[in-house]
Design a protein around this motif. Structure first.
Motif, PDB file in Angstrom:
ATOM      1  N   CYS A  35      48.664  47.047  77.816  1.00  0.00           N
ATOM      2  CA  CYS A  35      47.646  46.495  76.916  1.00  0.00           C
ATOM      3  C   CYS A  35      46.464  47.453  76.910  1.00  0.00           C
ATOM      4  CB  CYS A  35      47.225  45.098  77.384  1.00  0.00           C
ATOM      5  SG  CYS A  35      45.873  44.383  76.428  1.00  0.00           S
ATOM      6  N   THR A  45      40.482  45.265  81.951  1.00  0.00           N
ATOM      7  CA  THR A  45      41.619  44.526  81.417  1.00  0.00           C
ATOM      8  C   THR A  45      42.137  43.532  82.436  1.00  0.00           C
ATOM      9  OG1 THR A  45      42.259  46.424  80.061  1.00  0.00           O
ATOM     10  CG2 THR A  45      43.910  44.707  80.390  1.00  0.00           C
ATOM     11  N   ALA A  56      43.068  44.511  70.764  1.00  0.00           N
ATOM     12  CA  ALA A  56      43.988  44.897  71.837  1.00  0.00           C
ATOM     13  C   ALA A  56      45.377  45.163  71.268  1.00  0.00           C
ATOM     14  CB  ALA A  56      44.041  43.807  72.894  1.00  0.00           C
ATOM     15  N   TRP A  82      45.286  40.399  82.789  1.00  0.00           N
ATOM     16  CA  TRP A  82      46.410  39.625  82.252  1.00  0.00           C
ATOM     17  C   TRP A  82      46.315  38.206  82.798  1.00  0.00           C
ATOM     18  CZ3 TRP A  82      50.043  41.220  78.708  1.00  0.00           C
ATOM     19  CH2 TRP A  82      50.094  42.583  78.418  1.00  0.00           C
ATOM     20  N   CYS A 137      46.508  39.068  77.320  1.00  0.00           N
ATOM     21  CA  CYS A 137      45.820  40.260  77.804  1.00  0.00           C
ATOM     22  C   CYS A 137      44.387  40.218  77.269  1.00  0.00           C
ATOM     23  CB  CYS A 137      46.545  41.501  77.291  1.00  0.00           C
ATOM     24  SG  CYS A 137      45.553  42.998  77.334  1.00  0.00           S
ATOM     25  N   GLY A 170      45.201  40.104  73.385  1.00  0.00           N
ATOM     26  CA  GLY A 170      46.516  40.135  72.774  1.00  0.00           C
ATOM     27  C   GLY A 170      47.458  39.267  73.574  1.00  0.00           C
ATOM     28  N   VAL A 183      49.262  45.407  72.432  1.00  0.00           N
ATOM     29  CA  VAL A 183      50.199  45.078  73.509  1.00  0.00           C
ATOM     30  C   VAL A 183      51.564  45.675  73.181  1.00  0.00           C
ATOM     31  CG1 VAL A 183      51.322  43.210  74.785  1.00  0.00           C
ATOM     32  CG2 VAL A 183      48.946  42.958  74.029  1.00  0.00           C
ATOM     33  N   HIS A 212      45.830  47.710  83.104  1.00  0.00           N
ATOM     34  CA  HIS A 212      46.327  47.813  81.721  1.00  0.00           C
ATOM     35  C   HIS A 212      47.811  47.492  81.644  1.00  0.00           C
ATOM     36  CE1 HIS A 212      42.652  49.461  80.007  1.00  0.00           C
ATOM     37  NE2 HIS A 212      42.549  50.256  81.049  1.00  0.00           N
TER      38      HIS A 212
END
Length: 597
Positions: free
Chosen positions: A367, A377, A347, A379, A407, A421, A349, A390
Motif C-alpha cells: 500500500c 502506513t 492510496a 493496516w 490500509c 485503500g 493497494v 507499507h
C-alpha cells in the motif's frame, strides 16, 4: 406707662451723654459672602459691639440693587420690628435676635437667582455712633450632565486647515460652568495653527447658563487612536466640582506606505481540500484605496480586505501579490506572500480489490500513497492494527486470515490528512464447523431444543440438518456471509434424538453430532406400570373380601328375615355356592326374579 418711663429714661441718658461730650462707637462684623444652593434658605449673621453697650440699638437691613442703590428691607428698635413691604424679600425674610446679645441673623427662605445681591446690616447706637457691615449672597445651581458629540465622518490628514473634532455642551448651571478639552488626559490649549476651541455661552430664560465648546484641530496620523473628552468644572457652596464626558475617538484617513498579505487560516500547514483565508492590508487608512490580489494569471477582488479560496489543490500553491492603489493619486504599493498546498494522493493497494489464496499459502500486499510530506502506513482489520508497514504479509493463511483489510496512510504533520485503500482476502478451503458449547443436551419430554451450527469455509459451505434415522430437518433460520454460515434448527423432543449438522463445499465436508436426551419418559412408563399393578392388587383384594363375605352381607347362606321395618324394606339373600346367585327377596320374604330388581 412703662414705655413712657423707658422713653424718658432714654431721652435723659442721651442728654446726659451729649452733655458729657463722650463720643460713642459701634463696630459691626459680617462674613464677606454667604453661599447657598438655589431653593435653600440663606442665613446671614450680623455681629456688633458698642462702647455704649448693645442694648437699645436701632437695627436696619438693606440690600444693594443692581443699579447700586440701597433698599431697606427691615427695621428694628427698642419698641418695634418692621419688614418693609413691596420688595422681593417682603414675604421671605425673618430676623432673629433683639440686639441685646450683639448678634442678629437675617434668614431668606427659598433663595432665588435674583437674590444674589449684597446685604447691609446697619447698627445705630444710643448717641451718634453708627456701624455697618456688608455680606454678598452667592447662589449656585448644579448643571445638567454634560454631553459630547464627535464628528461622524472620517478626517483626512491631507485636508487643508483645521477640522472639526467634536462639540461639548453643559446646560443649566449657575454661575457659568467652564469646559476644558482633553486629548489622552492632556488639556488642549488654543493654538490658531493647530488647535482651536470656540466657546459659546447662552443665558436661558430661567437665568441659568448653558455653555457649548467646539474643538477643531489639524489632524495627523498620530491622532488615529487618540481619545478626546471634556472636563466640566462648576461652582458649589464653598468649593468647585468637576465631571467628565465619555471619551470619543475620530476616524483618521491617511495613505499607506506598506502593504502586508498573509494567510489568516488555516494556521500552519495547508492541505488539499482546505479553505484558505488570505488577508491583505495596507498600513494606511484611506477610503479611496483599492486592494487586489494576483496569483499567476488570476486576479482577485477582495471583500473587506479578505480573499477566501475554497477546496484548494496543489495548483493553488505559489506567490500571492497584494496591490494597494489610491484612486486619488493612482499610486500603487505592493506586498506578497507564498502559499504551499500539501497533497496526499489516494492510496494504491496491490493486488487490487480481492485476492484469493488457499489455506497454508502466503500472501503479500503493498500500500502506497504519493505525498508532499512524510507518511505513516497502518493496516487494519476489524478496527484493529495488524501491520505498520507499507507491506502486508500473511503467512500460512487460514480462515482467520480472510476478511477485509484497510490500509490507512497518514501525514503525521497535518491532522486529518489521510487516505485509505482496501483489500478483500478470501481463503479457499473445506468447511470447518466451529465447535459448539455442548454436544450433549438434555430436554424435557415434549420440550423444544434450539440447535445452532456455525460453519466457515470458502466457497461458502452448504449446511443441512439430519437425524440418525436419516430424516432431513427443516432449518428455522440461516444467516450467510461470505465464507461463513450460521444455521439454526428447532427440534421437538419426544424421545432421545441424535441430530447432525452437515457442511460441504467444493473442497470437502464437515459434520458435528448433537445427542439429545429426553428427560421424564421412563418415569411416566414406570408410573403407568405401578398404577396398573396397584389396580390389579386392589381388584384381587376386593374379590377376596367378596368371597369371604366381608362385603355385601354376612358370611355363608343367611336368611335376612328381619322384621319388616317399613313398607319398602328389602331383604337380600346371598348364596355362597359356585353359582354366586344373588336372590333378592321382596316384601314379606317372597323370592323375585333378577330381572325384577
Amino acid at each position: 406707662m412703662a414705655a413712657r418711663i423707658n422713653a424718658c429714661l432714654l431721652v435723659g441718658l442721651l442728654a446726659l451723654f451729649h452733655t458729657w461730650g463722650v463720643s460713642a462707637s459701634v463696630e459691626v462684623n459680617m462674613m464677606d459672602r454667604v453661599e447657598v444652593f438655589k431653593g435653600e434658605p440663606a442665613t446671614i449673621p450680623c455681629m456688633f459691639t458698642s462702647s455704649e453697650g448693645v442694648g437699645g440699638m436701632i437695627i436696619q437691613w438693606f440690600y444693594v440693587t443692581r443699579s447700586g442703590e440701597k433698599q431697606q428691607i427691615f427695621y428694628q428698635d427698642a419698641t418695634m420690628k418692621v419688614v418693609n413691604k413691596g420688595t422681593q424679600f417682603s414675604d421671605r425674610i425673618s430676623v432673629n435676635g433683639t440686639g441685646a446679645t450683639g448678634e442678629i441673623v437675617l434668614t431668606i427662605s427659598n433663595v432665588e437667582l435674583k437674590d444674589e445681591l449684597e446685604f447691609i446690616c446697619l447698627i445705630k447706637g444710643l448717641t451718634e455712633g453708627t456701624g455697618e457691615g456688608r455680606t454678598k449672597l452667592k447662589v449656585f445651581v448644579t448643571p445638567d450632565s454634560p454631553s459630547i458629540d464627535g464628528v461622524k465622518r472620517g478626517i483626512s490628514v491631507s485636508e487643508d486647515g483645521l477640522s472639526k473634532i467634536g462639540t461639548c455642551e453643559v446646560k443649566n448651571g449657575f454661575p457659568k460652568p467652564n469646559i476644558t478639552w482633553y486629548r489622552n488626559q492632556t488639556p488642549l490649549r488654543g493654538d490658531h495653527d493647530v488647535v482651536k476651541v470656540v466657546p459659546r455661552i447662552t443665558t436661558e430664560s430661567s437665568g441659568l447658563f448653558s455653555v457649548t465648546s467646539e474643538l477643531s484641530m489639524k489632524v495627523t496620523k498620530e491622532e488615529k487612536d487618540d481619545l478626546f473628552y471634556c472636563e466640566i468644572t462648576y461652582f458649589v457652596p464653598v468649593g468647585v466640582m468637576m465631571t467628565e464626558t465619555n471619551p470619543i475617538n475620530i476616524t483618521v484617513y491617511y495613505p499607506s506606505t506598506a502593504v502586508s498579505v498573509w494567510v489568516e487560516s488555516p494556521k500552519g500547514h495547508i492541505k488539499e481540500g482546505d479553505s484558505i483565508e488570505l488577508h491583505c492590508r495596507g498600513n494606511g487608512h484611506m477610503p479611496s484605496s483599492i486592494l487586489t490580489i494576483i496569483h499567476e494569471n488570476d486576479k482577485y477582488s477582495l471583500l473587506n480586505n479578505v480573499l477566501v479560496l475554497d477546496n484548494v489543490t496543489r495548483l493553488n500553491s505559489g506567490v500571492y501579490q497584494c496591490i494597494s492603489m489610491d484612486t486619488d493619486t493612482f499610486e500603487e504599493i505592493l506586498g506578497n506572500t507564498t502559499v504551499f498546498v500539501n497533497y496526499l494522493d489516494p492510496a494504491v493497494v496491490m493486488p487490487e480489490d480481492t485476492v484469493v489464496v488457499f489455506q497454508g499459502e502466503e500472501l503479500k500486499a503493498t500500500c502506497n500513497a504519493l505525498s508532499s510530506l512524510q507518511t505513516h502506513t497502518v493496516w487494519m482489520k476489524h478496527g484493529k492494527e495488524v501491520s505498520t508497514a507499507h507491506s502486508l504479509i500473511l503467512k500460512d493463511a487460514t480462515f482467520d486470515s480472510a476478511g477485509m483489510y484497510v490500509c490507512v496512510v497518514t501525514v503525521l504533520d497535518i491532522e486529518g490528512m489521510e487516505t485509505s485503500g482496501t483489500l478483500n482476502v478470501k481463503v479457499h478451503g473445506p468447511p470447518k464447523i466451529m465447535e459448539p458449547i455442548s454436544n450433549e443436551i438434555e430436554e424435557s419430554f415434549e420440550g423444544t431444543v434450539e440447535l445452532s451450527c456455525k460453519v466457515r469455509g470458502f466457497p461458502t459451505p452448504t449446511v443441512t440438518w439430519t437425524t440418525s434415522d436419516g430424516k432431513l430437518l427443516e432449518m428455522a433460520s440461516q444467516i450467510e456471509t461470505e465464507g461463513e454460515v450460521q444455521s439454526n434448527v428447532s427440534i421437538k423432543v419426544t424421545s432421545d434424538i441424535t441430530a447432525f449438522c452437515n457442511a460441504s463445499n467444493d473442497f470437502g465436508t464437515d459434520a458435528v453430532t448433537f445427542n439429545i436426551t429426553a428427560k421424564g419418559n421412563g418415569v411416566i412408563i414406570a408410573v403407568i406400570i405401578i398404577c396398573i399393578l396397584l389396580l390389579a392388587i386392589l381388584g384381587s383384594v376386593l374379590y377376596f373380601l367378596y368371597k369371604k363375605g366381608k362385603i355385601c352381607g354376612r358370611s355363608g347362606k343367611q336368611d335376612l328375615t328381619k322384621e319388616k321395618s317399613g313398607k319398602d324394606n328389602i331383604v337380600v339373600e346371598m348364596k355362597s355356592d359356585n353359582t354366586e346367585e344373588a336372590v333378592l327377596l321382596g316384601v314379606n320374604g317372597e323370592k323375585q326374579a333378577p330381572n325384577n330388581q
